[in-house]
Design a protein around this motif. Structure first.
Motif, PDB file in Angstrom:
ATOM      1  N   GLN A  67       0.834  -1.200   0.000  1.00 20.98           N
ATOM      2  CA  GLN A  67       0.000   0.000   0.000  1.00 20.98           C
ATOM      3  C   GLN A  67       0.874   1.257   0.000  1.00 20.98           C
ATOM      4  O   GLN A  67       2.074   1.194   0.294  1.00 20.98           O
ATOM      5  CB  GLN A  67      -0.917  -0.021   1.230  1.00 20.98           C
ATOM      6  N   PRO A  68       0.295   2.424  -0.312  1.00 19.47           N
ATOM      7  CA  PRO A  68       1.075   3.666  -0.368  1.00 19.47           C
ATOM      8  C   PRO A  68       1.825   4.018   0.919  1.00 19.47           C
ATOM      9  O   PRO A  68       2.821   4.736   0.885  1.00 19.47           O
ATOM     10  CB  PRO A  68       0.023   4.738  -0.694  1.00 19.47           C
ATOM     11  N   ASP A  69       1.374   3.487   2.063  1.00 19.01           N
ATOM     12  CA  ASP A  69       2.084   3.748   3.325  1.00 19.01           C
ATOM     13  C   ASP A  69       3.125   2.677   3.641  1.00 19.01           C
ATOM     14  O   ASP A  69       3.696   2.654   4.723  1.00 19.01           O
ATOM     15  CB  ASP A  69       1.097   3.888   4.486  1.00 19.01           C
ATOM     16  N   GLY A  70       3.359   1.748   2.672  1.00 18.73           N
ATOM     17  CA  GLY A  70       4.366   0.711   2.851  1.00 18.73           C
ATOM     18  C   GLY A  70       3.856  -0.566   3.492  1.00 18.73           C
ATOM     19  O   GLY A  70       4.583  -1.550   3.583  1.00 18.73           O
ATOM     20  N   THR A  71       2.607  -0.577   3.938  1.00 18.11           N
ATOM     21  CA  THR A  71       2.078  -1.750   4.617  1.00 18.11           C
ATOM     22  C   THR A  71       1.566  -2.797   3.626  1.00 18.11           C
ATOM     23  O   THR A  71       1.286  -2.489   2.470  1.00 18.11           O
ATOM     24  CB  THR A  71       0.925  -1.376   5.575  1.00 18.11           C
ATOM     25  N   PHE A  72       1.452  -4.030   4.109  1.00 14.56           N
ATOM     26  CA  PHE A  72       0.909  -5.126   3.321  1.00 14.56           C
ATOM     27  C   PHE A  72       0.240  -6.118   4.256  1.00 14.56           C
ATOM     28  O   PHE A  72       0.542  -6.167   5.451  1.00 14.56           O
ATOM     29  CB  PHE A  72       2.008  -5.836   2.521  1.00 14.56           C
ATOM     30  N   VAL A  73      -0.674  -6.898   3.707  1.00 15.57           N
ATOM     31  CA  VAL A  73      -1.271  -8.024   4.416  1.00 15.57           C
ATOM     32  C   VAL A  73      -1.337  -9.174   3.418  1.00 15.57           C
ATOM     33  O   VAL A  73      -2.012  -9.084   2.392  1.00 15.57           O
ATOM     34  CB  VAL A  73      -2.690  -7.714   4.946  1.00 15.57           C
ATOM     35  N   ALA A  74      -0.613 -10.236   3.713  1.00 13.65           N
ATOM     36  CA  ALA A  74      -0.620 -11.435   2.866  1.00 13.65           C
ATOM     37  C   ALA A  74      -1.423 -12.512   3.575  1.00 13.65           C
ATOM     38  O   ALA A  74      -1.227 -12.757   4.762  1.00 13.65           O
ATOM     39  CB  ALA A  74       0.803 -11.915   2.602  1.00 13.65           C
ATOM     40  N   THR A  75      -2.330 -13.134   2.849  1.00 14.52           N
ATOM     41  CA  THR A  75      -3.116 -14.222   3.417  1.00 14.52           C
ATOM     42  C   THR A  75      -2.615 -15.539   2.838  1.00 14.52           C
ATOM     43  O   THR A  75      -1.967 -15.566   1.802  1.00 14.52           O
ATOM     44  CB  THR A  75      -4.608 -14.054   3.099  1.00 14.52           C
ATOM     45  N   ASP A  76      -2.902 -16.599   3.518  1.00 14.04           N
ATOM     46  CA  ASP A  76      -2.560 -17.948   3.051  1.00 14.04           C
ATOM     47  C   ASP A  76      -1.063 -18.199   2.906  1.00 14.04           C
ATOM     48  O   ASP A  76      -0.622 -18.870   1.982  1.00 14.04           O
ATOM     49  CB  ASP A  76      -3.276 -18.269   1.735  1.00 14.04           C
ATOM     50  N   VAL A  77      -0.265 -17.666   3.826  1.00 11.80           N
ATOM     51  CA  VAL A  77       1.173 -17.933   3.831  1.00 11.80           C
ATOM     52  C   VAL A  77       1.397 -19.225   4.613  1.00 11.80           C
ATOM     53  O   VAL A  77       0.922 -19.365   5.743  1.00 11.80           O
ATOM     54  CB  VAL A  77       1.966 -16.773   4.476  1.00 11.80           C
ATOM     55  N   MET A  78       2.099 -20.176   3.989  1.00  8.82           N
ATOM     56  CA  MET A  78       2.378 -21.450   4.674  1.00  8.82           C
ATOM     57  C   MET A  78       3.389 -21.216   5.788  1.00  8.82           C
ATOM     58  O   MET A  78       4.379 -20.510   5.590  1.00  8.82           O
ATOM     59  CB  MET A  78       2.947 -22.475   3.694  1.00  8.82           C
TER      60      MET A  78
END
Length: 148
Positions: A67-78
């Motif tokens: 995202q523009p503020d540098g954040t992320f959310v990843a789902t389904d990471v093993m």
């Protein structure tokens, strides 16, 4: 021509084989995938766009937009050891594909273009990024610091 009994045995062997393959397939080991969040910085400042890829056990991959503020959310990471790569994004903010000409041809205003950030080439491939993490159920926010 095979007898009905032989065909039935073949069918049962096929079903049993398929069941065995499905239970041994990556990701079917009963491990719960994790949601992983965090922030990506480049030279100490939030990376304003891009895609983060998590390459995990069993050749499983999860991705997330930065995202523009540098954040992320990843789902389904093993869970387990993962390698991370970060690439430029082809998606504009809000999920619209960044295609100003397509919008113009439909009589719409061009989508707002995110500022494209040049990501150093070494981070674009998991074999050169040196971004390795262990993902567990207690993994908190990851702070991923990139340097030019």
């Amino acid at each position: 021509m095979l007898s009905t009994t032989a065909l039935t045995h073949r069918w049962l062997l096929t079903v049993a084989g398929a069941a065995l393959v499905l239970t041994a397939a990556p990701g079917c080991s009963g491990q719960k995938t994790q949601n992983v969040s965090g922030v990506v910085t480049l030279n100490g400042k939030p990376l304003t766009s891009g895609v983060i890829r998590f390459h995990g056990p069993g050749d499983r991959m999860a991705t997330a937009n930065i995202q523009p503020d540098g954040t992320f959310v990843a789902t389904d990471v093993m869970p387990g050891e993962v390698k991370v790569a970060i690439t430029e994004s082809l998606i504009a903010a809000g999920g619209a594909r960044a295609t100003p000409n397509a919008a113009k041809s439909q009589g719409l205003s061009a989508p707002e273009q995110p500022k494209r950030v040049a990501i150093p080439p070494k981070y674009k491939d998991v074999s050169t990024s040196n971004l390795n993490y262990t993902i567990t159920s207690s993994t908190g926010n990851l702070e991923i610091a990139l340097q030019s």
